[in-house]
Write a protein that holds these residues in place. Structure first.
Motif, PDB file in Angstrom:
ATOM      1  N   MET A  40       8.023  36.974 106.432  1.00  0.00           N
ATOM      2  CA  MET A  40       7.152  35.791 106.456  1.00  0.00           C
ATOM      3  C   MET A  40       6.396  35.612 105.147  1.00  0.00           C
ATOM      4  O   MET A  40       6.210  34.489 104.677  1.00  0.00           O
ATOM      5  N   ASP A  41       5.944  36.741 104.570  1.00  0.00           N
ATOM      6  CA  ASP A  41       5.273  36.629 103.271  1.00  0.00           C
ATOM      7  C   ASP A  41       6.246  36.108 102.214  1.00  0.00           C
ATOM      8  O   ASP A  41       5.859  35.352 101.318  1.00  0.00           O
ATOM      9  N   ILE A  43       8.839  34.079 102.731  1.00  0.00           N
ATOM     10  CA  ILE A  43       9.006  32.638 102.966  1.00  0.00           C
ATOM     11  C   ILE A  43       7.783  31.886 102.439  1.00  0.00           C
ATOM     12  O   ILE A  43       7.900  30.879 101.727  1.00  0.00           O
ATOM     13  N   SER A  44       6.606  32.415 102.782  1.00  0.00           N
ATOM     14  CA  SER A  44       5.361  31.763 102.374  1.00  0.00           C
ATOM     15  C   SER A  44       5.256  31.689 100.847  1.00  0.00           C
ATOM     16  O   SER A  44       4.902  30.649 100.281  1.00  0.00           O
ATOM     17  N   LEU A  47       7.844  29.092  99.428  1.00  0.00           N
ATOM     18  CA  LEU A  47       7.470  27.699  99.696  1.00  0.00           C
ATOM     19  C   LEU A  47       6.248  27.285  98.861  1.00  0.00           C
ATOM     20  O   LEU A  47       6.186  26.154  98.362  1.00  0.00           O
ATOM     21  N   ASP A  48       5.290  28.205  98.694  1.00  0.00           N
ATOM     22  CA  ASP A  48       4.138  27.897  97.831  1.00  0.00           C
ATOM     23  C   ASP A  48       4.609  27.634  96.407  1.00  0.00           C
ATOM     24  O   ASP A  48       4.142  26.711  95.737  1.00  0.00           O
ATOM     25  N   THR A  52       6.103  23.335  98.640  1.00  0.00           N
ATOM     26  CA  THR A  52       6.619  22.726  99.866  1.00  0.00           C
ATOM     27  C   THR A  52       5.847  23.286 101.051  1.00  0.00           C
ATOM     28  O   THR A  52       5.689  24.499 101.162  1.00  0.00           O
ATOM     29  N   ASP A  53       5.352  22.406 101.922  1.00  0.00           N
ATOM     30  CA  ASP A  53       4.733  22.864 103.157  1.00  0.00           C
ATOM     31  C   ASP A  53       5.801  22.882 104.255  1.00  0.00           C
ATOM     32  O   ASP A  53       6.770  22.123 104.187  1.00  0.00           O
ATOM     33  N   PRO A  54       5.621  23.747 105.256  1.00  0.00           N
ATOM     34  CA  PRO A  54       6.648  23.852 106.311  1.00  0.00           C
ATOM     35  C   PRO A  54       7.004  22.504 106.943  1.00  0.00           C
ATOM     36  O   PRO A  54       8.158  22.282 107.303  1.00  0.00           O
ATOM     37  N   MET A  82      10.438  29.086 114.254  1.00  0.00           N
ATOM     38  CA  MET A  82       9.959  28.106 113.263  1.00  0.00           C
ATOM     39  C   MET A  82      10.536  26.738 113.549  1.00  0.00           C
ATOM     40  O   MET A  82       9.823  25.732 113.576  1.00  0.00           O
TER      41      MET A  82
END
Ligand code: ZN
Lengths: 237, 361
Positions: A40-41, A43-44, A47-48, A52-54, A82
């Motif tokens: 998850m970190d 992915i986070s 995306l940051d 891009t926000d989810p 998700m």
């Protein structure tokens, strides 16, 4: 389309975001012992990085194995949860086919494999249709490598066979013994699954057919659990 | 949290928390529990009111194996997880937009099983910017009581389940002190082993309980009290005594009435559990005794503890049977305390099979 893709079936952790024409970002490490902590970190962070926000994602593609049972479950549970919570489709993609994609364009057969202990491998066999797509030649399976290689040779009909995957090194002696001159081994950069390929394969699948029901996207273990296998065997006695 | 260095996730979580704190809407916690063989999701209002509590049980699947098979349980969890969560929201008549936080069991339990719930909770938390809370499974069992009666401190909780036998002291919400625990088998484990010796089907607890009520406790069996001041338990000696009794009788060609043996075994377990609980409650001047965990469903234990508490003038709370076994409502109820304290987990939350109850998270 803006597709988030990832795979946690092996020690490789790979995350990517892609649209129809570009890979917007990709992050891969290959010494991962704990996908539960890092996925998850990862992915986070990616995306940051690409701002891009989810809620800007339009689909999720995930490597659904085969591979480490626990690893595959972490990836697939994350992907379907998700996707469900965002109301977007989730597509499962074969981790083996993902690795085979690394050699698209190769002029012979492409055989990715993961070690499955006791002389067995998780494997499959693909043929490259120019640089555009792969065609499955033999279904994915778990099989004794010594039983697998003759089948591959028969399909190869004299053409070279490229073996892919970090675990190939464990089986190189047997492969050289049985495949001989026809065997090819890839540079290390082609051996691991890359999420950019998962995103691409996922988009192809979405183009060809309706997205599957999110709840029904599950790991492809390629074999029943040991306890169930024993129980089934006892029932047949 | 330093705003400048915060990730987008942290910023979104903070904004969500502030927005929910400022609104006058009720606090809704989505609970997720996958530590053993039940896939469960629940929505709880203000820490005490159950809006939904969905449990996808795998008991029938594992019966054929004579126990929970971790790999089989983990596979079923992946298949059930999103369906179960969706059902819990539908039954509660809410959407993820209404959820204040997601509380998930992160230990103790079967690691492969825990990881499915943890992965799902983190994924939804990240995707929707909903705060994430990690809950200890046993804290959940204790907080099942709060779905019935408000807790009053200080209190003593007797936690008995397949994997646990613990006496827990609480002087305020979210604070747990373990006064005593089993040094070998959990009470539920001893039940399963004795049940197997009596050729009763798995899970053994309910069958022994039923059989015990048909028999007379006339087989002499030990009570293991350990040191006089100890609140710890030990059940492996008792289990061995039962097996020896059966074995010796068999060698002498005698038959022991299974109902009497079950009654004697249950009497021994219950007496030790009840007396240690009463002693702890008196020593700590507890205002309440809470019974928690799957074995709280045991009729023999409920009856004996109820009688002794009445005799001693102590207040006993026992949750209804449906809240004694594993469920997500209790996880959400425990998570509500963390929510009020603003204690949230980060995206690296892991499943911890041997998680300690007193470990701050
Ligand atoms: Zn439990």
């Amino acid at each position: 389309m803006r597709v988030l893709a990832f795979d946690t079936s092996s020690p490789v952790l790979t995350v990517a975001v892609a649209d129809e024409s570009r890979v917007l970002g990709e992050w891969t490490t290959n010494l991962n012992k704990n996908h539960s902590v890092t996925l998850m970190d990862g992915i986070s962070a990616l995306l940051d990085e690409i701002k891009t926000d989810p809620d800007q994602l339009t689909a999720i593609a995930v490597g659904q194995g085969p591979g480490s049972y626990t690893g595959v479950r972490i990836g697939v549970s994350t992907a379907k949860s998700m996707a469900w919570s965002l109301g977007i489709p989730v597509i499962g993609v074969s981790t083996l086919e993902t690795i085979a994609m690394n050699a698209i364009g190769f002029g012979g057969l492409i055989v990715p494999l993961f070690d499955a202990r006791r002389g067995q491998v998780y494997t499959g066999c693909w043929d490259s249709v120019e640089m555009t797509s792969l065609r499955s030649v033999l279904d994915e399976r778990i099989i004794l490598l010594r039983d697998w290689l003759p089948q591959v040779l028969e399909q190869a009909a004299g053409r070279p066979v490229l073996f892919l995957g970090d675990d190939v090194s464990l089986h190189r002696a047997v492969i050289e013994e049985m495949v001989g001159e026809q065997a090819r081994f890839a540079p290390s950069g082609l051996n691991h699954p890359r999420a950019a390929q998962i995103a691409w394969l996922g988009m192809q699948k979405l183009e060809q057919a309706d997205a599957p029901d999110t709840h029904a996207v599950n790991p492809e273990y390629l074999q029943v659990s040991e306890a169930e296998a024993k129980w089934l065997a006892n029932q047949q006695k | 949290m330093n705003e400048k260095n915060a990730t987008r996730y942290q910023q979104r979580i903070l904004a969500h928390y502030e927005q929910h704190q400022q609104s006058d809407r009720p606090t809704l916690i989505l609970g997720i529990e996958t530590s053993c063989d039940e896939t469960s999701a629940s929505v709880i209002k203000d820490g005490r009111v159950i809006l939904s509590n969905i449990i996808a049980s795998q008991a029938d699947i594992h019966k054929r194996f004579g126990g929970v098979v971790p790999e089989v349980a983990s596979r079923r969890h992946v298949e059930n997880i999103t369906l179960t969560i969706e059902e819990s929201l539908q039954e509660a008549g809410v959407t993820l937009d209404d959820i204040s936080a997601i509380a998930v069991t992160y230990g103790p339990g079967l690691v492969g099983a825990l990881l499915v719930g943890v992965a799902a909770a983190k994924a939804i938390s990240y995707a929707r910017g909903i705060p994430l809370i990690g809950v200890h499974h046993i804290a959940g069992h204790i907080y099942a009581n709060r779905l019935v009666t408000e807790m009053e401190f200080p209190l003593i909780s007797l936690v008995v389940s397949g994997g646990h036998t613990e006496l827990v002291y609480m002087d305020q919400h979210g604070s747990f002190e373990i006064l005593g625990e089993t040094r070998d088998d959990a009470a539920g484990e001893a039940y399963d082993k004795v049940a197997r010796a009596l050729s009763l089907p798995y899970p053994g607890g309910p069958h022994i309980d039923r059989l015990a009520h048909e028999g007379t406790p006339n087989v002499p069996l030990p009570r293991v009290w350990l040191e006089p001041d100890s609140y710890d338990f030990s059940f492996s000696g008792l289990k061995s005594a039962v097996l020896n009794t059966l074995h010796n009788a068999e060698q002498r060609g005698e038959r022991i009435e299974p109902a009497n043996l079950a009654a004697s075994f249950q009497a021994s377990v219950v007496e030790v559990l009840v007396e240690k609980t009463i002693r702890a409650a008196k020593a700590k001047q507890a205002r309440q005794i809470l019974l928690a965990g799957g074995v709280a469903a045991n009729k023999g234990l409920r009856e004996a503890l109820t009688a002794r508490c009445e005799q001693e003038g102590l207040t006993l709370i026992i949750p209804p049977l449906s809240l004694c076994t594993d469920n997500a409502a209790m996880i959400a109820a425990a998570g509500y305390i963390s929510y009020q304290q603003g204690r949230f987990a980060s995206l690296d939350l892991n499943g911890v099979p041997g998680l300690s109850l007193t470990e701050p998270f």
